[in-house]
Motif scaffolding. Structure first.
Motif, short mmCIF file in Angstrom:
data_model
loop_
_atom_site.label_atom_id
_atom_site.label_comp_id
_atom_site.label_asym_id
_atom_site.label_seq_id
_atom_site.Cartn_x
_atom_site.Cartn_y
_atom_site.Cartn_z
N ASN A 560 0.84 -1.21 0.00
CA ASN A 560 0.00 0.00 0.00
C ASN A 560 0.87 1.26 0.00
O ASN A 560 0.55 2.26 0.63
N LYS A 563 -0.45 5.08 -1.33
CA LYS A 563 -1.36 5.80 -0.43
C LYS A 563 -0.63 6.18 0.86
O LYS A 563 -0.81 7.28 1.39
N LEU A 564 0.21 5.27 1.38
CA LEU A 564 0.96 5.58 2.59
C LEU A 564 1.91 6.75 2.36
O LEU A 564 2.02 7.66 3.19
N GLU A 586 -3.19 3.56 6.56
CA GLU A 586 -2.52 3.18 5.31
C GLU A 586 -1.27 2.36 5.61
O GLU A 586 -0.93 1.43 4.87
#
Length: 590
Positions: A560, A563-564, A586
């Protein structure tokens, strides 16, 4: 207090990661497309730019620390505004390998944190408060600088230190102390930054360093390899550009030579090779007496980076985690980094050595093969392969087999003796050597002494290194561990993490260990980053937790990351509890 809160919350984060981990999804492999460099800036245009900058240097020098801080804080928002678009541009040029533009977006992390931290330092009149300053038994000062404040909540278990040169006091912000006394020297001219071709954050933080530490207006010549980032950097620094304090130009060697020799340019900062430094400073003449170039040339020039793996009571999970750290240190940016892992230094008699190397093979074999986009790196790859004919070829191809001819495998040559390894050439590509140190019998204390001696005396360069050691081994061999950290002659040492972190955390210093000369420049001759503005740094040491939870953002298989990264960048620019809480979910999905 926030550090304690973060440490106390680690079990909760571990549970959250166990429940939510892997909920994100890795993307497809995207191979790079050809990106044409910008047209070179004409000499007449460079002349105009230099004259315009020169007319602004007195105005820049007259700005107070508070006024400079306002400009830097304005740049945080203009930088955040370009990150995603710039990440897509980097993805097109370099390719992406399952994580979309996230790796190129992450390159803005030290830029954004650096802008904020320099602003905070200026708001503190050049003397921001570290967590504490301790003294070693010999009197050397060591400042605890990371994490501070709310960033502690995202970096639980970390501790970053700036070690001060022996015999010096931990003074800060000499320029701003002089400014307050009305004694600040006049700006001597324009600072030239010769941008690195591999990472945009190198050029961006070099620019800010020249402005804030050297008190110079700046012209940055982008490197043709990644000059597609030039327009994004200009937009990121728009508040400084609009005031006439920073400008960007394009071109290769001819344009660089014109700028280096221009009388309005008073100093030069480059990130590149020793050959480039010598060409600027010595200009083809013998290295005797005063160099032909009388200007100050600051340089950061790479390293054959060792990762020292200390024997200890590791579990299978430990082996897997730290093998992934090492693989991340190699595969990031296709190995085109001055801090990329080059040497895995192990104890030949460690009972878990084979298990660790097997874990490392699995991690490298699971990592996507990449296109070696940097000019001439493919030649270094072939030279390594010719020298080490039994090197293992590892790495995952896309499911459809596309890119097999364009990508390169990761090469691993295991089981080398110290004498057989190539320790004098920085390879700048996807190759890795294991150097097995004999005669330690699996004893951590004996190995630490021998590994440090090998790294200091045999491996070329003094820029950065990593040291991986189990907490129990640290405790049982506390004196040997402390001595090893103190004796390592590297500008940045990362304990239990990849060297990427030493560069990314801008409160730390970045540069070669002091002592190089113009005749033998090695890894360079100066420090950048150092956003706490210490006047006399010797090196930085970053202690990472034995295992960071949730899955670290540098992991090779984070699910992820895009988004993180977006959430983390917002937090680093504007630390708040709200932005922490937005990043944590996230992070748990990795």
């Amino acid at each position: 207090m926030l550090r304690a809160v973060a440490s106390a919350n680690r079990p909760v984060l571990a549970l959250g990661a166990k429940i939510c981990g892997g909920k994100g999804k890795q993307g497809e492999v995207v191979l790079p497309t050809e990106v044409k460099p910008h047209e070179p800036t004409s000499k007449s245009e460079m002349e105009r730019i230099l004259k315009a900058l020169d007319s602004k240097r007195a105005e820049w020098s007259a700005l107070s620390a508070q006024e400079r801080a306002v400009l830097l804080r304005a740049c945080i928002d203009t930088t955040l505004a370009v990150v995603r678009e710039a990440g897509r541009a980097g993805e097109r040029a370099k390719g992406s390998y399952g994580q979309g533009p996230a790796e190129e977006m992450q390159a803005w992390f030290p830029t954004i944190s650096g802008l904020r931290e320099y602003a905070e330092a200026l708001e503190a009149r050049g003397s921001p408060q570290p967590q504490n300053i301790r003294r070693r038994p010999d009197g050397q000062a060591v400042a605890d600088v990371f994490p501070l404040g709310l960033e502690s909540l995202l970096f639980g278990g970390f501790r970053g230190e700036v070690w001060i040169q022996p015999g010096q006091e931990p003074s800060q912000g000499s320029l701003y102390r002089s400014q307050e006394k009305g004694e600040a020297p006049e700006s001597k001219g324009i600072g030239l930054v010769l941008g690195a071709g591999n990472q945009l954050s190198v050029a961006s933080l070099d620019i800010v360093h020249k402005l804030i530490v050297d008190d110079e207006v700046v012209v940055c010549k982008m490197n043709p390899v990644n000059d597609y980032y030039g327009p994004f950097l200009r937009r990121a620094f728009q508040p400084l550009v609009d005031r006439g304090f920073v400008e960007f130009v394009y071109g290769a060697g001819e344009e660089g030579k014109f700028l280096c020799q221009h009388p309005l340019v008073c100093s030069i900062h480059l990130t590149g090779s020793a050959a480039t430094y010598d060409a600027i400073v010595w200009q083809g003449k013998p290295k005797k007496g005063a160099p032909p170039c009388a200007k100050h040339v600051g340089a950061e020039l790479g390293c054959v980076t060792p990762y020292i793996v200390v024997p200890g009571p590791w579990t299978e999970a430990d082996l897997d985690y730290h093998a992934d750290n090492l693989a991340a240190g190699k595969t990031h940016n296709a190995g085109h980094n001055c801090l990329a892992a080059e040497l895995v230094v192990t104890d030949a008699e460690w009972e878990l050595r084979d298990s660790f190397m097997a874990a490392l093979r699995r991690k490298l074999d699971a990592a996507a093969r990449r296109v070696a986009y940097y000019p001439h790196s493919d030649a270094k790859f072939r030279e390594f392969k010719a020298r080490f004919k039994n090197a293992e070829e590892l790495g995952r191809l896309p499911d459809d087999g596309a890119g097999e001819s364009a990508t390169q495998p990761w090469l691993l040559q295991a089981g080398l003796s110290p004498a057989a390894a190539d320790v004098q050439n920085e390879h700048w590509c996807g190759v890795l050597q294991e150097v097995a140190i004999p005669g330690c019998g699996g004893d951590a204390g004996k190995f630490l002494a021998k590994a440090v001696e090998f790294a200091n005396s045999k491996a070329w360069g003094t820029l950065s290194c990593a040291l991986c050691i189990h907490p129990q081994s640290q405790k049982e061999h506390a004196q040997a561990f402390d001595r090893a950290v103190a004796d390592l002659r590297y500008g940045c040492i990362v304990v239990n993490g990849p060297t990427i972190l030493g560069f990314a955390i801008s409160k730390l210093t970045w540069g070669a260990f002091p002592g190089n000369t113009p005749e033998s420049i090695g890894s360079g001759n100066c420090f950048v980053h150092n956003t706490m503005l210490f006047d006399h740094p010797q090196k930085s040491v970053l202690y990472a937790p034995w295992k960071f939870v949730p899955k670290p953002f540098w992991a090779t298989d984070h699910h992820n990351l895009e988004k993180l990264t977006a959430r983390a960048l917002t937090f680093m620019g504007h630390p708040s509890l709200k932005n922490v809480l937005a990043a944590v979910p996230e992070a748990l999905k990795g």
